[in-house]
Design an enzyme around this catalytic site. Structure first.
Site, mmCIF file in Angstrom:
data_model
loop_
_atom_site.group_PDB
_atom_site.id
_atom_site.type_symbol
_atom_site.label_atom_id
_atom_site.label_comp_id
_atom_site.label_asym_id
_atom_site.label_seq_id
_atom_site.Cartn_x
_atom_site.Cartn_y
_atom_site.Cartn_z
ATOM 1 N N LYS A 116 -2.901 -0.781 -14.946
ATOM 2 C CA LYS A 116 -3.741 -0.132 -13.879
ATOM 3 C C LYS A 116 -3.864 1.285 -13.596
ATOM 4 O O LYS A 116 -4.864 1.601 -13.437
ATOM 5 C CB LYS A 116 -3.193 -0.699 -12.570
ATOM 6 C CG LYS A 116 -2.982 -2.322 -12.296
ATOM 7 C CD LYS A 116 -2.384 -2.726 -10.865
ATOM 8 C CE LYS A 116 -2.246 -4.224 -10.559
ATOM 9 N NZ LYS A 116 -1.376 -4.711 -11.573
ATOM 10 N N GLU A 191 0.257 4.363 -4.102
ATOM 11 C CA GLU A 191 -0.964 4.828 -3.827
ATOM 12 C C GLU A 191 -0.982 4.563 -2.261
ATOM 13 O O GLU A 191 -0.310 3.726 -1.637
ATOM 14 C CB GLU A 191 -2.297 3.984 -4.197
ATOM 15 C CG GLU A 191 -2.226 2.676 -3.994
ATOM 16 C CD GLU A 191 -3.433 1.920 -5.050
ATOM 17 O OE1 GLU A 191 -3.797 2.484 -5.824
ATOM 18 O OE2 GLU A 191 -3.573 0.708 -4.596
ATOM 19 N N HIS A 226 -0.446 -12.464 -1.264
ATOM 20 C CA HIS A 226 -1.410 -11.925 -2.375
ATOM 21 C C HIS A 226 -2.243 -12.840 -3.217
ATOM 22 O O HIS A 226 -2.371 -12.104 -4.319
ATOM 23 C CB HIS A 226 -0.328 -10.805 -3.031
ATOM 24 C CG HIS A 226 0.669 -10.228 -2.225
ATOM 25 N ND1 HIS A 226 0.276 -9.620 -1.146
ATOM 26 C CD2 HIS A 226 1.931 -10.186 -2.507
ATOM 27 C CE1 HIS A 226 1.424 -9.417 -0.352
ATOM 28 N NE2 HIS A 226 2.441 -9.511 -1.665
ATOM 29 N N GLU A 280 -8.912 -2.858 -9.778
ATOM 30 C CA GLU A 280 -8.966 -3.027 -11.120
ATOM 31 C C GLU A 280 -9.927 -3.948 -11.757
ATOM 32 O O GLU A 280 -10.716 -4.411 -10.887
ATOM 33 C CB GLU A 280 -7.510 -3.675 -11.792
ATOM 34 C CG GLU A 280 -7.314 -5.250 -11.330
ATOM 35 C CD GLU A 280 -6.205 -5.676 -11.722
ATOM 36 O OE1 GLU A 280 -5.079 -4.892 -12.005
ATOM 37 O OE2 GLU A 280 -6.018 -6.947 -11.879
ATOM 38 N N ARG A 284 -11.745 -11.420 -17.627
ATOM 39 C CA ARG A 284 -11.904 -12.975 -17.997
ATOM 40 C C ARG A 284 -12.994 -13.546 -16.920
ATOM 41 O O ARG A 284 -13.347 -12.722 -16.026
ATOM 42 C CB ARG A 284 -10.309 -13.680 -17.678
ATOM 43 C CG ARG A 284 -9.795 -13.352 -16.461
ATOM 44 C CD ARG A 284 -8.631 -13.859 -16.470
ATOM 45 N NE ARG A 284 -7.860 -13.175 -15.259
ATOM 46 C CZ ARG A 284 -7.869 -13.485 -13.863
ATOM 47 N NH1 ARG A 284 -8.890 -14.059 -13.588
ATOM 48 N NH2 ARG A 284 -7.249 -12.961 -12.898
#
Length: 674
Positions: A116, A191, A226, A280, A284
């Site tokens: 990341k 962040e 998440h 990000e 895929r």
């Protein structure tokens, strides 16, 4: 030209890729672990190769075994699916080094986006908007709240939200340790944490000839632990200018790494809705790709294969988008019990009116252009085990408008016959009908705010009465179409509703004047057979379809367990018993923990791993650990005794405290997939 393709994956995504291969005349090769020997993807493949073992680390994550399987089966290409090795640059290189075609971006592109922190630096150079990084060692109160994130991997591992300045150092240490354990990489960065942000992403498709297609937006804000639960395309309510910015930023991200194939660029949209920040790029195919296929009328897997063969994308560009699509992920889990995964036999999985499609056409389906699609790796009779992700299926609805798509999906899920372990079906239906969702008031905190209401029990005593009468319909006094005019002796049957635990004691008898049931005044029986009961209450006639498997009766969307008349004394446990809430493997015991130790209420004692999730077993109360039966590596069944905590209160009830911790490929602000 690809003539034979190995899918380096399992379950739903393997079956999905096989469907396109069959349509294109490409032979299919499956790989399977011992636990998957009878799985649907193995049954559907033309050829299958065994990977000895059951744990992912011994099977689907062994790049050497997968490449060897492809060569042994005579495949000339490998599709990675999602999860497992799909974003592993070393695996991509191993495939091409073996002389096979890799269906995906180059290893260099995967590597560039794998970290990341590296990806963010690359995107900054390409002019893609980013959240400003924060040095955790120099953070001030003005920087709070902070989000600490592992640079590698996802699934919420190595991630912490910090709201107090004094907690930064300790949470940073914990995040580093968890990231190193989960991914072998302890790099963690910080962040700003954006409250009530939306997860919005752009699907891209690119070829080796410089063409990049941004294929619209998706909103994936509804998440638990998440991980995405409900996704839709296009993302509703975005200003046209922001939508154009997202498309441009996604295309810039793809061009920055000379991307080829299908990929997704993920963004965080703050509550203001006027800007977006790069999170990000997933290198895929995504779990939620069907909603994009539905809206654009494309088969993204077919396009992946076309690009892998070196062909250009069609020169006239992608089709124009049409309508709205919504996808719901059906999981074998109990949302009201900390999202605990469930195992066992799936007796039936049927979504009336659904087809297994590839998204390559806008036509077909239901009324006024609506369609329902089912993507799954299971059929009735299959076993849901402990080793892999608990997702059973994805159900996708496409319609001319968002309102129609949402309504169609909720109705399809409500009518689905899902007989077996507990699932999140009722949560999905209630989520789709929640006022915030129907009004497109979306953000990643949806379940944090609404979970108690969405999982509140919805008792339906009539369902238990219907189960009892259907059960009696195999005996004397009952016939198809109604009861014979023969009185019966009083009957008592007891059922427990799953998963909420509500117990119904049904007492009834048949008289010459009809049904008499305690607690059901005025209820009339119209008909009862072993598979259906029709009851009239307050002038409303309701029909209940009943299907019985063992001691469980499935009555419409309700699951009821028939309880024995006399409880088994051996089933009792001593107060303070910590029981395994699910089958799994003990992966850790608290450092130095031993019988005789003093423990405090809520103290983590034991960690279980099941279905790619880690669960903490905590002390139910303060007291003394009088027994410890758990040990790392031990496999346990549901209900197994792990430990006993003796408290000062003699009336303490047995309990198991379980705190699920995610281990699937996703992120809070990133909401990546498993």
């Amino acid at each position: 030209m690809i003539t034979s393709l190995l899918v380096a994956n399992r379950g739903e995504i393997a079956c999905r890729v096989f469907r396109t291969c069959r349509a294109l005349g490409i032979a299919t090769v499956a790989v399977f672990s011992d636990a998957d020997a009878d799985a649907l993807h193995v049954r559907e493949a033309d050829t299958a190769v065994r990977l000895p073992g059951s744990a992912p680390a011994d099977t689907y994550l062994r790049a050497d075994l997968v490449v060897a399987a492809a060569l042994a089966a005579g495949a000339d290409a490998v599709h990675p699916g999602y999860g497992f090795l799909s974003e592993n640059a070393a695996f991509a290189r191993a495939v091409t080094d073996a002389g096979l075609i890799w269906v995906g971006p180059s290893a260099d592109a995967i590597e560039a986006m794998a970290s990341k922190t590296r990806a963010k630096k690359l995107m900054a150079g390409a002019g893609v908007p980013l959240l400003a990084p924060v040095d955790p060692d120099a953070a001030t109160a003005a920087d709070l709240p902070l989000l600490l994130k592992a640079a590698a991997g996802g699934g919420g591992r190595g991630m912490r939200v910090v709201r107090e300045l004094g907690d930064v150092e300790g949470e940073m240490r914990a995040a580093v340790a968890e990231a190193r354990s989960a991914f072998g990489d302890g790099e963690v960065f910080a962040e700003p944490y954006v409250e009530r942000g939306r997860h919005v992403e752009v699907q891209i498709m690119a070829d080796a000839h410089g063409t990049v297609w941004p294929l619209g937006t998706r909103d994936c804000s509804l998440q638990r632990r998440h991980q995405k639960v409900i996704e839709e395309a296009p993302a509703p309510g975005l200003p046209d200018a922001l939508r154009a910015t997202l498309h441009e930023a996604a295309a810039a991200a793809a061009r920055a790494v000379e991307y080829q194939g299908a990929g997704t660029v993920e963004f965080l949209v703050p509550e203001s809705g006027d800007r977006a920040y790069f999170l990000e790029m997933n290198t895929r195919l995504q779990v939620e790709h069907p909603v994009t296929e539905a809206v654009f009328g494309l088969d993204l897997v077919a396009l992946q294969l076309r690009v892998a063969e070196g062909e250009p994308l069609p020169p006239d560009g992608p089709p124009q988008p049409h309508g709205h699509a919504v996808e719901a992920r059906l999981y074998a889990e109990d949302p009201a019990a900390g999202w605990a995964p469930q195992t066992g036999t799936l007796h039936r999985l049927d979504v009336p009116g659904a087809t297994s499609g590839t998204g390559a056409s806008h036509t077909g389906g239901g009324a006024a252009g609506t369609t329902v699609r089912l993507d799954t790796g299971y059929t009735g009779g299959d076993t849901i085990g402990i080793h892999y992700d608990p997702m059973l299926a994805k159900v996708i609805a496409h319609a001319p408008t968002r309102t129609e798509a949402v309504r169609t999906l909720a109705y399809a899920l409500e009518r689905a016959r899902i007989h077996g372990p507990v699932t999140n079906r009722e949560l999905l239906v209630r989520s789709l009908r929640h006022p915030d969702f129907t009004a497109a008031r979306l953000d990643t905190g949806f379940y944090d705010r609404h979970l108690p209401a969405l999982t509140a029990p919805a008792p339906d005593p009539l369902a238990a009465l219907a189960a009892a009468l259907a059960d009696a319909a195999t005996g004397p006094g009952v016939r198809t179409g109604g009861w014979r005019n023969v009185p019966s002796q009083p009957q008592t049957k007891t059922y427990r509703s799953e998963p909420d635990g509500e117990v119904y004691e049904i007492r009834y008898r048949l008289t010459r004047d009809g049904l008499r049931a305690d607690g059901f005044p005025g209820v009339r029986l119209h008909a009862a057979t072993p598979r259906r009961a029709s009851l009239e209450a307050d002038g409303v006639l309701r029909h209940f379809d009943v299907e019985v498997h063992g001691d469980r009766a499935h009555v419409g969307p309700h699951t009821l367990t028939r309880l024995p008349r006399f409880p088994d004394p051996a089933a009792r446990t001593v107060p303070g018993s910590l029981l395994a809430p699910m089958p799994g493997t003990v992966v850790r015991v608290a450092d130095g923990l031993a019988a005789g130790d003093t423990v405090t209420a809520g103290q983590p004692l034991i960690w279980l791993e099941a279905m790619k999730m880690e669960h903490r077993i905590t002390a139910p109360a303060s007291g003394t650990l009088t027994a410890l039966h758990a040990a790392p590596g031990r496999q346990v069944e549901v209900g197994a005794l792990l430990a006993v905590v003796q408290t000062a209160q003699p009336d303490t009830h047995p309990d198991t405290q379980s705190d699920p911790q995610p281990d699937t490929h996703s992120d809070t602000q990133e909401a990546l997939e498993s």
